[in-house]
Design an enzyme around this catalytic site. Sequence first.
Site, mmCIF file in Angstrom:
data_model
loop_
_atom_site.group_PDB
_atom_site.id
_atom_site.type_symbol
_atom_site.label_atom_id
_atom_site.label_comp_id
_atom_site.label_asym_id
_atom_site.label_seq_id
_atom_site.Cartn_x
_atom_site.Cartn_y
_atom_site.Cartn_z
ATOM 1 N N CYS A 2 43.212 60.931 32.042
ATOM 2 C CA CYS A 2 44.514 60.580 31.490
ATOM 3 C C CYS A 2 44.815 61.499 30.313
ATOM 4 O O CYS A 2 43.957 61.771 29.487
ATOM 5 C CB CYS A 2 44.613 59.135 31.009
ATOM 6 S SG CYS A 2 44.414 57.935 32.317
ATOM 7 N N ARG A 27 43.773 66.519 33.477
ATOM 8 C CA ARG A 27 43.041 65.305 33.095
ATOM 9 C C ARG A 27 43.317 64.143 34.048
ATOM 10 O O ARG A 27 42.653 63.109 33.973
ATOM 11 C CB ARG A 27 43.431 64.894 31.678
ATOM 12 C CG ARG A 27 43.105 65.947 30.653
ATOM 13 C CD ARG A 27 43.561 65.497 29.298
ATOM 14 N NE ARG A 27 42.780 64.379 28.840
ATOM 15 C CZ ARG A 27 41.748 64.477 28.008
ATOM 16 N NH1 ARG A 27 41.391 65.644 27.555
ATOM 17 N NH2 ARG A 27 41.083 63.413 27.635
ATOM 18 N N TRP A 74 45.020 59.106 35.475
ATOM 19 C CA TRP A 74 43.936 59.062 36.458
ATOM 20 C C TRP A 74 43.636 57.573 36.614
ATOM 21 O O TRP A 74 43.156 56.931 35.674
ATOM 22 C CB TRP A 74 42.714 59.828 35.953
ATOM 23 C CG TRP A 74 41.640 59.953 36.990
ATOM 24 C CD1 TRP A 74 41.567 60.902 37.968
ATOM 25 C CD2 TRP A 74 40.487 59.115 37.154
ATOM 26 N NE1 TRP A 74 40.443 60.695 38.735
ATOM 27 C CE2 TRP A 74 39.765 59.613 38.263
ATOM 28 C CE3 TRP A 74 40.000 57.998 36.490
ATOM 29 C CZ2 TRP A 74 38.576 59.031 38.706
ATOM 30 C CZ3 TRP A 74 38.818 57.417 36.940
ATOM 31 C CH2 TRP A 74 38.123 57.937 38.032
ATOM 32 N N ASN A 100 44.737 56.135 26.942
ATOM 33 C CA ASN A 100 43.660 56.853 27.641
ATOM 34 C C ASN A 100 42.380 56.073 27.361
ATOM 35 O O ASN A 100 42.069 55.815 26.200
ATOM 36 C CB ASN A 100 43.566 58.280 27.079
ATOM 37 C CG ASN A 100 42.371 59.046 27.608
ATOM 38 O OD1 ASN A 100 41.872 58.753 28.695
ATOM 39 N ND2 ASN A 100 41.906 60.017 26.852
ATOM 40 N N GLY A 101 41.670 55.665 28.403
ATOM 41 C CA GLY A 101 40.421 54.919 28.185
ATOM 42 C C GLY A 101 40.395 53.656 29.023
ATOM 43 O O GLY A 101 41.113 53.548 30.020
ATOM 44 N N GLU A 472 24.376 72.792 42.778
ATOM 45 C CA GLU A 472 25.658 73.163 42.183
ATOM 46 C C GLU A 472 26.572 73.835 43.224
ATOM 47 O O GLU A 472 27.772 73.563 43.252
ATOM 48 C CB GLU A 472 25.411 74.074 40.975
ATOM 49 C CG GLU A 472 26.648 74.594 40.267
ATOM 50 C CD GLU A 472 27.597 73.522 39.743
ATOM 51 O OE1 GLU A 472 27.249 72.333 39.741
ATOM 52 O OE2 GLU A 472 28.722 73.893 39.358
ATOM 53 N N LYS A 476 30.191 72.282 44.174
ATOM 54 C CA LYS A 476 31.437 73.064 44.053
ATOM 55 C C LYS A 476 32.200 73.032 45.366
ATOM 56 O O LYS A 476 33.398 72.803 45.384
ATOM 57 C CB LYS A 476 31.144 74.523 43.724
ATOM 58 C CG LYS A 476 30.927 74.984 42.328
ATOM 59 C CD LYS A 476 31.939 74.715 41.283
ATOM 60 C CE LYS A 476 31.916 73.295 40.820
ATOM 61 N NZ LYS A 476 31.194 72.973 39.630
ATOM 62 N N GLU A 479 33.703 69.524 46.172
ATOM 63 C CA GLU A 479 34.776 69.153 45.248
ATOM 64 C C GLU A 479 36.109 69.777 45.612
ATOM 65 O O GLU A 479 37.140 69.120 45.564
ATOM 66 C CB GLU A 479 34.455 69.686 43.847
ATOM 67 C CG GLU A 479 33.626 68.815 42.988
ATOM 68 C CD GLU A 479 33.461 69.450 41.627
ATOM 69 O OE1 GLU A 479 33.895 68.846 40.655
ATOM 70 O OE2 GLU A 479 32.916 70.567 41.533
ATOM 71 N N HIS A 495 11.741 67.379 55.803
ATOM 72 C CA HIS A 495 11.527 65.935 55.706
ATOM 73 C C HIS A 495 12.809 65.151 55.979
ATOM 74 O O HIS A 495 12.926 64.013 55.539
ATOM 75 C CB HIS A 495 10.937 65.591 54.330
ATOM 76 C CG HIS A 495 9.638 66.294 54.083
ATOM 77 N ND1 HIS A 495 8.451 65.888 54.637
ATOM 78 C CD2 HIS A 495 9.353 67.423 53.392
ATOM 79 C CE1 HIS A 495 7.480 66.719 54.272
ATOM 80 N NE2 HIS A 495 8.010 67.660 53.518
ATOM 81 N N LYS A 594 39.450 66.051 34.967
ATOM 82 C CA LYS A 594 38.586 66.948 34.202
ATOM 83 C C LYS A 594 37.607 66.175 33.312
ATOM 84 O O LYS A 594 36.428 66.268 33.483
ATOM 85 C CB LYS A 594 39.453 67.902 33.385
ATOM 86 C CG LYS A 594 38.680 69.013 32.693
ATOM 87 C CD LYS A 594 38.129 70.011 33.676
ATOM 88 C CE LYS A 594 37.243 71.056 33.040
ATOM 89 N NZ LYS A 594 36.388 71.713 34.043
HETATM 90 C C1 F6R Z 1 32.028 69.509 38.516
HETATM 91 C C2 F6R Z 1 32.535 68.910 37.310
HETATM 92 C C3 F6R Z 1 31.964 67.605 36.884
HETATM 93 C C4 F6R Z 1 31.573 67.709 35.400
HETATM 94 C C5 F6R Z 1 31.114 66.338 34.885
HETATM 95 C C6 F6R Z 1 30.642 66.412 33.447
HETATM 96 O O1 F6R Z 1 32.691 70.681 38.813
HETATM 97 O O2 F6R Z 1 33.387 69.446 36.665
HETATM 98 O O3 F6R Z 1 30.877 67.235 37.657
HETATM 99 O O4 F6R Z 1 30.561 68.658 35.266
HETATM 100 O O5 F6R Z 1 32.168 65.435 34.973
HETATM 101 O O6 F6R Z 1 31.648 66.855 32.600
HETATM 102 P P1 F6R Z 1 31.328 67.374 31.149
HETATM 103 O O7 F6R Z 1 30.506 68.601 31.262
HETATM 104 O O8 F6R Z 1 32.664 67.629 30.534
HETATM 105 O O9 F6R Z 1 30.575 66.281 30.459
#
Ligand code: F6R
Length: 599
Positions: A2, A27, A74, A100-101, A472, A476, A479, A495, A594
């Site tokens: 948000c 966000r 969000w 926000n929250g 990772e 990626k 996502e 396994h 984000k």
């Molecule tokens: C993946 C991604 C999320 C963040 C996670 C932690 O691409 O962006 O998995 O890595 O939400 O976010 P931060 O690093 O801001 O605590």
Amino acid sequence: MCGIIGYVGARDAVQVLLNGLRRLEYRGYDSAGICISSAEKLHIARSVGKVSALESGPVLKKLYGTVGIAHTRWATHGEPTQENAHPHADCKGEFAIVHNGIIENYAELKQMLIEKGHVFRSETDSEVVAHLIEEFYDGSFEKAVRNAVSLVAGAFGIVAAHRGENKLIAVRKSSPIVIGIGNNEMFVASDPAAIVEYTRKVVYLGDGELAVITPLGYTVKKMSGEKVNKHVDNISFSLSHIEKKGFKHFMLKEIFEQPESVGNVMRGRLKGSEIKLSINVDTRAVRRVILVACGTSWHAALIGKQYIEKYAKIPCEADYASEFRYRDLPLSKDDLVVAISQSGETADTLGAALKAKSHGAKTIGIINVVGSAISREVDGGIYLHAGPEVGVASTKAFTSQVVALFLLALYIRLQNGGLVPEDAISELKQLPAKIDSILDNAGQIQRIASEIKSASSILYLGRGINYPVALEGALKLKEVSYIHAEGYPAGEMKHGPIALVEEGFPVVFIATKDSNYEKVLANISEIRARKGRVIVVADVPGVALEGMADFIIEVPRTIPDLSPILNVIPLQMLAYYTADLKGLDVDKPRNLAKSVTVE
Ligand code: F6R
């Protein structure tokens, strides 16, 4: 998670708020809304979906005013509908709020307010705040907001407007709020990116602080009413840092920024064979290190664990922050808990740091966003200086986190009387140029992306320090491209996951020439024997790999411990190009946001 923005001044508030919403959209993008306050009424326009939908709606075109608040959502409580979109108003339309929250006790508050005759129009937790303000209002807007939030439990950043008052009130508990100082105009937002276009002079609200904001200035008070003198900060980035600069998407821009961001995290920290870190914590007494993080940052933690154990020679755990904070783990002053977070706002990582602190452990942060919630709570830390990361999928923050963790491990080693291995510093310094050469390979990676874009599932395999890179790479891809992907330690493949492999099933291997190399080659053969489609990221694409892979992506050689920083780059590119070829909104993948400021 948000985004909120408010404006008081002389400009057309609708335009200021819309510009801010566009910069905050990363966000959350389930719905957006705006409220303009005038002497006669609060004018509210809301719509489902992205800010562009709000902008093109009929109501907004008719709106004009010089004071207002806005929100991009969000969804947590209630579906992404127009009714659930912010701003939310009280029964009479006198007060509006953006939030926000999470309001943890909203159900009891709502019940109490309904019994007093309040009528609710949404399923959100946030709406209770507008009704509480209405309930407490006896002529003083500020007092009503203060009394309202005193009943609210949870985490929040709230901005409230009152019909006919040229004033906004902002309150912060855990969720960030920043006030922007202009000339006879003031801004307030959840993130400086929303207001950097107008001012770089800002004040960050602390936890439990309330600000009264008018065009002429701001007053910050504690909940008790006592005034607080605030330090005025300067936003360290400019508008150009949060624009795409000719790239199709922020994610691509941020992938291509990595030569610079990896250089930035080292800048001033490598002095001969010394590592200079001002982490504000004496690491000599540390007996255990616990790295806590979420998502991509947790993958960096898994690599960091291996650095700390190998170089600092201290037992180290890497834990999901969401697990760590609810685990009964004995902690003491001999523990160093490192919170790793790009945003510095992630609720679980913040919660984990606070838990560690309350149990007497030493805490540091490895954080990108300066002044963020986690950076304020920890004893010290390392800022990444990667610049704003706008793409929802984290890229440049990851490589900077890995470098920061490598520096931390070497720093602790030096503090304990050890020496930095000779090649470590020179190899670190060569990383930016080596990343640059990988980026030149975009054409080959685009071709591979076109081959895998129709796959329904992909396996990513690596060993040792490159196992987290497999995790990772898979994260990626799923996502941004919505292709199911799973990262696995290559040695574990037999396994279970090998059952997935049939003719044409894509498997991505990370095959760095380290002590695990021969074993990875054996795993590649096993996939090959089952007619899987093999894509290999390799630093020595020699004869050993010939005939074993459908595609070999070559990366430059470095010491094995730093290889994750190079190996992840083609995997980020592969995810990006696959999603882009599928025509997806790469910077705003569905259901994601984000900064995850809720548990
Ligand atoms: C993946 C991604 C999320 C963040 C996670 C932690 O691409 O962006 O998995 O890595 O939400 O976010 P931060 O690093 O801001 O605590």
